[in-house]
Scaffold this motif. Structure first.
Motif, PDB file in Angstrom:
ATOM      1  N   GLN A  20       0.812  -1.205   0.000  1.00 17.23           N
ATOM      2  CA  GLN A  20       0.000   0.000   0.000  1.00 17.23           C
ATOM      3  C   GLN A  20       0.850   1.261   0.000  1.00 17.23           C
ATOM      4  OE1 GLN A  20      -3.447   0.591   2.111  1.00 17.23           O
ATOM      5  NE2 GLN A  20      -4.405  -0.881   0.754  1.00 17.23           N
ATOM      6  N   PHE A  21       0.448   2.177  -0.842  1.00 15.36           N
ATOM      7  CA  PHE A  21       1.071   3.494  -0.871  1.00 15.36           C
ATOM      8  C   PHE A  21      -0.048   4.522  -0.819  1.00 15.36           C
ATOM      9  CE2 PHE A  21       4.017   0.634  -2.838  1.00 15.36           C
ATOM     10  CZ  PHE A  21       5.258   1.026  -2.369  1.00 15.36           C
ATOM     11  N   VAL A  22       0.138   5.485   0.041  1.00 13.28           N
ATOM     12  CA  VAL A  22      -0.875   6.526   0.192  1.00 13.28           C
ATOM     13  C   VAL A  22      -0.309   7.831  -0.346  1.00 13.28           C
ATOM     14  CG1 VAL A  22      -2.252   7.828   1.826  1.00 13.28           C
ATOM     15  CG2 VAL A  22      -1.908   5.380   2.166  1.00 13.28           C
ATOM     16  N   GLN A  23      -1.079   8.468  -1.184  1.00 16.25           N
ATOM     17  CA  GLN A  23      -0.658   9.724  -1.784  1.00 16.25           C
ATOM     18  C   GLN A  23      -1.738  10.773  -1.583  1.00 16.25           C
ATOM     19  OE1 GLN A  23       2.500  10.013  -4.418  1.00 16.25           O
ATOM     20  NE2 GLN A  23       2.715   9.208  -2.351  1.00 16.25           N
ATOM     21  N   SER A  53      -3.274   4.156 -12.046  1.00 18.23           N
ATOM     22  CA  SER A  53      -1.980   4.829 -12.038  1.00 18.23           C
ATOM     23  C   SER A  53      -1.138   4.335 -13.202  1.00 18.23           C
ATOM     24  CB  SER A  53      -1.240   4.538 -10.729  1.00 18.23           C
ATOM     25  OG  SER A  53      -1.892   5.135  -9.641  1.00 18.23           O
ATOM     26  N   ASP A  96       2.452   9.873  -7.140  1.00 18.03           N
ATOM     27  CA  ASP A  96       1.249   9.909  -7.973  1.00 18.03           C
ATOM     28  C   ASP A  96       1.282  11.090  -8.937  1.00 18.03           C
ATOM     29  OD1 ASP A  96      -1.536   9.189  -8.631  1.00 18.03           O
ATOM     30  OD2 ASP A  96      -1.922  11.174  -7.758  1.00 18.03           O
ATOM     31  N   THR A  98      -1.556  11.281 -11.061  1.00 18.72           N
ATOM     32  CA  THR A  98      -2.941  11.385 -11.546  1.00 18.72           C
ATOM     33  C   THR A  98      -3.730  12.466 -10.825  1.00 18.72           C
ATOM     34  OG1 THR A  98      -3.819   9.792  -9.939  1.00 18.72           O
ATOM     35  CG2 THR A  98      -2.904   8.909 -12.000  1.00 18.72           C
ATOM     36  N   ALA A 128      -5.963  12.027  -8.956  1.00 18.64           N
ATOM     37  CA  ALA A 128      -7.357  11.594  -9.014  1.00 18.64           C
ATOM     38  C   ALA A 128      -7.652  10.765  -7.785  1.00 18.64           C
ATOM     39  CB  ALA A 128      -7.603  10.760 -10.279  1.00 18.64           C
ATOM     40  N   SER A 129      -8.534  11.298  -6.967  1.00 27.46           N
ATOM     41  CA  SER A 129      -8.854  10.600  -5.728  1.00 27.46           C
ATOM     42  C   SER A 129      -9.411   9.213  -6.026  1.00 27.46           C
ATOM     43  CB  SER A 129      -9.881  11.428  -4.950  1.00 27.46           C
ATOM     44  OG  SER A 129     -10.255  10.738  -3.796  1.00 27.46           O
ATOM     45  N   GLY A 130      -8.920   8.238  -5.293  1.00 35.13           N
ATOM     46  CA  GLY A 130      -9.399   6.868  -5.490  1.00 35.13           C
ATOM     47  C   GLY A 130      -8.316   5.875  -5.147  1.00 35.13           C
ATOM     48  N   VAL A 131      -8.632   4.639  -5.320  1.00 34.83           N
ATOM     49  CA  VAL A 131      -7.695   3.564  -5.017  1.00 34.83           C
ATOM     50  C   VAL A 131      -7.301   2.885  -6.321  1.00 34.83           C
ATOM     51  CG1 VAL A 131      -7.321   1.441  -3.738  1.00 34.83           C
ATOM     52  CG2 VAL A 131      -8.783   3.225  -2.787  1.00 34.83           C
ATOM     53  N   HIS A 132      -6.039   2.905  -6.632  1.00 35.84           N
ATOM     54  CA  HIS A 132      -5.556   2.382  -7.912  1.00 35.84           C
ATOM     55  C   HIS A 132      -4.845   1.047  -7.673  1.00 35.84           C
ATOM     56  CE1 HIS A 132      -5.230   6.938  -8.985  1.00 35.84           C
ATOM     57  NE2 HIS A 132      -6.494   6.535  -8.856  1.00 35.84           N
ATOM     58  N   ASN A 133      -5.434  -0.005  -8.144  1.00 39.86           N
ATOM     59  CA  ASN A 133      -4.875  -1.349  -7.928  1.00 39.86           C
ATOM     60  C   ASN A 133      -4.394  -1.989  -9.220  1.00 39.86           C
ATOM     61  OD1 ASN A 133      -5.381  -1.306  -5.191  1.00 39.86           O
ATOM     62  ND2 ASN A 133      -7.438  -2.153  -5.411  1.00 39.86           N
ATOM     63  N   LEU A 135      -1.445  -1.615 -10.781  1.00 39.24           N
ATOM     64  CA  LEU A 135      -0.013  -1.865 -10.941  1.00 39.24           C
ATOM     65  C   LEU A 135       0.442  -3.034 -10.071  1.00 39.24           C
ATOM     66  CD1 LEU A 135       1.447   1.773 -10.908  1.00 39.24           C
ATOM     67  CD2 LEU A 135       0.687   0.398 -12.862  1.00 39.24           C
ATOM     68  N   SER A 136       1.464  -3.697 -10.557  1.00 37.43           N
ATOM     69  CA  SER A 136       2.063  -4.773  -9.755  1.00 37.43           C
ATOM     70  C   SER A 136       3.513  -4.955 -10.184  1.00 37.43           C
ATOM     71  CB  SER A 136       1.289  -6.088  -9.920  1.00 37.43           C
ATOM     72  OG  SER A 136       1.327  -6.500 -11.269  1.00 37.43           O
ATOM     73  N   ALA A 178       3.992  -9.119  -6.891  1.00 39.81           N
ATOM     74  CA  ALA A 178       3.526  -8.368  -5.721  1.00 39.81           C
ATOM     75  C   ALA A 178       2.673  -7.219  -6.227  1.00 39.81           C
ATOM     76  CB  ALA A 178       4.710  -7.842  -4.907  1.00 39.81           C
ATOM     77  N   SER A 235      -0.932  -1.075  -4.448  1.00 37.60           N
ATOM     78  CA  SER A 235      -2.183  -0.353  -4.275  1.00 37.60           C
ATOM     79  C   SER A 235      -1.830   1.089  -3.947  1.00 37.60           C
ATOM     80  CB  SER A 235      -3.009  -0.973  -3.140  1.00 37.60           C
ATOM     81  OG  SER A 235      -4.200  -0.242  -2.972  1.00 37.60           O
ATOM     82  N   ILE A 236      -2.203   1.973  -4.840  1.00 44.15           N
ATOM     83  CA  ILE A 236      -1.896   3.389  -4.632  1.00 44.15           C
ATOM     84  C   ILE A 236      -3.200   4.094  -4.304  1.00 44.15           C
ATOM     85  CG2 ILE A 236      -0.940   5.479  -5.666  1.00 44.15           C
ATOM     86  CD1 ILE A 236       0.697   3.631  -7.512  1.00 44.15           C
ATOM     87  N   SER A 237      -3.284   4.546  -3.079  1.00 44.44           N
ATOM     88  CA  SER A 237      -4.493   5.204  -2.612  1.00 44.44           C
ATOM     89  C   SER A 237      -4.264   6.711  -2.664  1.00 44.44           C
ATOM     90  CB  SER A 237      -4.801   4.742  -1.182  1.00 44.44           C
ATOM     91  OG  SER A 237      -6.051   5.201  -0.783  1.00 44.44           O
ATOM     92  N   VAL A 238      -4.937   7.335  -3.574  1.00 42.39           N
ATOM     93  CA  VAL A 238      -4.800   8.792  -3.711  1.00 42.39           C
ATOM     94  C   VAL A 238      -5.903   9.425  -2.863  1.00 42.39           C
ATOM     95  CG1 VAL A 238      -4.695  10.728  -5.314  1.00 42.39           C
ATOM     96  CG2 VAL A 238      -3.884   8.464  -6.027  1.00 42.39           C
TER      97      VAL A 238
END
Lengths: 140, 614
Positions: A22-25, A72, A117, A119, A121-126, A128-129, B30, B33-36
């Motif tokens: 998890q990454f929070v931006q 993303s 980030d 983008t 753009a508020s939201g959760v981007h899943n 990428l891996s 892996a 999850s990037i939570s903006v």
């Protein structure tokens, strides 16, 4: 049998990365977030090579985008073998590891990840891996 | 043969050193999850917020089966724990929960905004099934205990502590032969100016106990009414001071010398009184037999000149060349003594812990030298001259002889002493002193950090252990560092909250840390033992002193010949001998010694702020 080589969240290779990292931006003016994980195997007697040409081709870690155009972009992620290398790494570029990676804690390869980030753009981007090339694991 | 070609054969017979023999293929992955996130999600302004948990046990999403309350709590230097209740899909599920990986995420929705945050990463520790309710409660924790235990080297343990630990191989050694990473970790943990935790994403964190500018300030509108508590530590929990002492046990090594000389009586007394001559062998035996003392170099013995002396009363004293070679006419010698004292240097510092109680805490440690002082003291002096060659030694000793050849080092300065700590080096000492002070620092800081402010607000997973937050609500204005956090979400009522405990120490600096230096105190030992001028004591004579002090009767003791005119049968007669009594070593120079000295250093504890107005 499944590969014992994989991504771990600690240098001692006790905790596999089993769920999404998890990454929070922040939406506005996000700051880059760095994180390190380790690639390796807790089994000391094993080794890992690229299946395409073992011992010759390197093991690589790429950034896969499952939904290009949404979420993303891969360019928001940088990979490096050192924290200092993140500054020079290009967003979205794969990371080249050695041709042979031995098992055991001492041989674990740290992988530094930086997410920034673009983008806003508020939201959760899943989408990428991280994914390695096809690997061949055998006894060392 | 085709059957033995190709990868199938290789894979079947491929064996590795110590590893399983099989060949496996695949790829490692892996997800990211990037939570903006917009901070508006966490705003407590008017409006509505909705939320949804995502709980994955093993690889199964059990979010839809949750029931009741879901709690996650974390604290410094301990595992993050989570408790959740769910409806098992089948009875078979009950056997499979324990040991499964668990992640707990929450997604918050506010108009136009969404944020997903991970709250917990760990595994199921225990499951309890309530048959009447058909609910299973899972107790989960992260791998805070397992991380140190998995370390294989000292460097790995030290890396877990982020370079903040103060190491001392003397006080807290690492053994490659019998590694105990948990004990090593716990020992080092007591020295860091901070704390450890695993964050919600499962990443090991080391946070310094430094309280800078707050990352967020919560006014009254951001905090639940009535949730603010100010907690001060009980008097008994916080000492007023922490005394840190390090005892370094070694030896004070002494060396003393005494010059000894003697001259024979006038030759006429050999004629008149029939006194015996002193034999060289007697002198050497006597010098070599003094308990605790050794002969430095070789005594300088002067022989009489062969010839005829006299006449005295018509008689002569005759000395042949053969007799002269055996007789001592005079001599000078230097006797030495080396001895040790057990010496303990106690380094100490007192750190103000800020408590109001009269109780003091202490941190004590000791290190000991491995020096074999007994062997050093008792080792005989080896001859500097080869026992093989009488002359023209092909390997003559180099340098000017000192008379101490062959004695084990160290050689204290003559008539002085030196403090010797064997294998304890200056860096060893400095590291040990630093570790003791670091432990005192952590105790003092931990004591001061028991002053806390606790408050609750709507779920706010942004802040982890170590975050610096401020509150200005309910008459309490405080800035501190998150030392505990608890998230609670109720699936049935929809209520969700985060409770933060801020450490607001009454410190004395901007950063928590210490300085410590120590050096071996100088000693000023000087020995001034008197030289021994030995004389002749003649018994059975009319001139014999009737009752001398026995301690003064030193030198050549002999008696008048009974045929002499000076013979007195009633006078004390001596046992013929060469007698030597060396000066005593005073008790303060022999008994175990303790020297107290101060550690030069300082401890600072990062300060929070707390103001209460009502």
């Amino acid at each position: 049998m499944a590969l014992s080589f994989g991504f771990y969240s600690d240098a001692a290779l006790t905790t596999p990365v089993a769920s999404r990292l998890q990454f929070v931006q922040a939406v506005a003016d996000p700051a880059a977030v760095d994180r390190v994980i380790w690639f390796g195997s807790p089994l000391a007697g094993r080794m890992c090579q690229a299946a395409s040409d073992p011992g010759v081709d390197p093991v690589t870690i790429a950034i896969a985008d499952a939904n290009s155009g949404a979420g993303s972009p891969a360019g928001d992620v940088r990979l490096a073998l050192t924290s200092g290398g993140l500054d020079a790494a290009a967003g979205g570029d794969p990371l080249v590891l050695p041709e042979t990676i031995n098992g055991g804690v001492a041989a674990a390869v740290p992988i530094h990840i930086r997410v920034l980030d673009s983008t806003h753009a508020s939201g959760v981007h899943n989408d990428l891996s991280l994914i390695s090339n096809a690997l061949r694991e055998a006894g060392a | 043969m085709a059957a033995f070609d190709g990868s199938a054969f290789d894979a079947s017979f491929d064996i590795g050193g110590g590893g399983a023999g099989g060949v496996d293929t695949g790829a490692a992955t892996a997800g990211l999850s990037i939570s903006v996130v917009s901070p508006l999600v966490f705003s407590s302004s008017s409006g509505s917020i909705s939320w949804a948990p995502l709980v994955v046990v093993g690889a199964v999403d059990v979010s839809a089966r949750l029931s009741g309350s879901l709690k996650i709590s974390a604290a410094e230097d301990s595992a993050r724990v989570a408790t959740l209740t769910l409806i098992p899909a089948s009875a078979a599920d009950l056997d499979g929960y324990e040991g499964q990986a668990v992640t707990i995420d929450v997604t918050l929705f506010r108009t136009g905004q969404a944020a997903t945050w991970r709250l917990f990463t760990g595994c199921v520790e225990r499951s309890e099934f309530s048959l009447s309710e058909r609910l299973v409660t899972l107790s989960c924790r992260d791998g805070w205990q397992e991380r140190p235990a998995a370390c294989a080297s000292a460097a790995q343990v030290e890396a877990l502590l982020g370079g903040l630990a103060t190491t001392s191989g003397r006080l807290l050694p690492w053994s490659d032969a019998e590694p105990d990473p948990v004990a090593y970790f716990n020992g080092l943990l007591e020295t860091i100016p901070g704390a450890t935790a695993i964050d919600s994403s499962g990443v090991w964190q080391v946070v310094r106990w430094d309280i800078g500018a707050p990352a967020a300030t919560f006014p009254a509108g951001e905090v639940f009414d009535g949730s603010i508590d100010v907690i001060t530590a009980a008097r008994a929990d916080v000492p007023s001071a922490v005394h840190a002492t390090l005892a370094v046990r070694g030896h004070r090594l002494h060396s003393a010398e005494v010059d000894v000389d003697w001259n024979a009586v006038h030759y006429s007394l050999y004629i008149l009184h029939g006194l015996p001559t002193l034999q060289k062998a007697t002198v050497l035996d006597a010098l070599g037999a003094v308990s605790g003392w050794g002969i430095r170099g070789t005594p300088a013995i002067v022989e009489p000149t062969p010839g005829s002396y006299g006449p005295v009363n018509g008689s002569y004293y005759l000395v042949s060349a053969e007799q002269a070679a055996l007789i001592c006419q005079s001599f000078t010698a230097t006797l030495y003594r080396r001895w040790y004292q057990e010496a303990e240097i106690v380094y100490s510092i007192t750190v103000d812990a800020g408590g109001a109680s009269s109780r003091d805490d202490s941190v004590r440690a000791s290190i000991s030298s491995d020096f074999d002082a007994s062997a050093w003291e008792s080792a005989p002096r080896a001859a500097a001259i080869s026992p093989i060659y009488a002359a023209n030694d092909p390997h003559p000793p180099s340098g000017t002889p000192t008379g101490y050849e062959g004695l084990p080092e160290p050689h204290p300065p003559t008539n002085s002493g030196v403090d010797h700590f064997g294998d304890i080096t200056t860096p060893d000492l400095q590291a040990a002193v630093s570790q003791v002070v670091a432990r005192a620092m952590r105790r003092a800081a931990a004591g001061r950090r028991r002053r806390t402010v606790r408050f609750a607000r709507p779920l706010d997973p942004r802040w982890e252990i170590g975050a610096v937050l401020a509150i200005n609500a309910g008459g309490v204005s405080a800035t501190g560092q998150v030392s505990e956090v608890e998230h609670e979400m109720n699936v049935e009522s929809g209520a969700l909250s985060s409770t933060f405990t801020l450490a607001v120490p009454d410190g004395n600096g901007a950063a928590t840390g210490y300085t410590a230096t120590a050096s071996v105190p100088a000693n000023s030992v000087i020995h001034n033992l008197p030289d021994q001028h030995l004389t002749n004591w003649v018994g059975s004579s009319f001139e014999t002193i009737p009752d001398p002090d026995p301690d003064t009767v030193q030198g050549f003791l002999c008696n008048v010949d009974p045929r002499s005119d000076n013979y007195d049968s009633e006078a004390p007669a001596y046992v013929t001998q060469f007698r030597l009594v060396m000066p005593d070593i005073a008790a303060p120079l022999r008994d175990p010694l303790t020297v107290e000295t101060a550690i030069t250093g300082a401890v600072t504890v990062s300060s929070g702020s707390l103001e209460i107005n009502f």
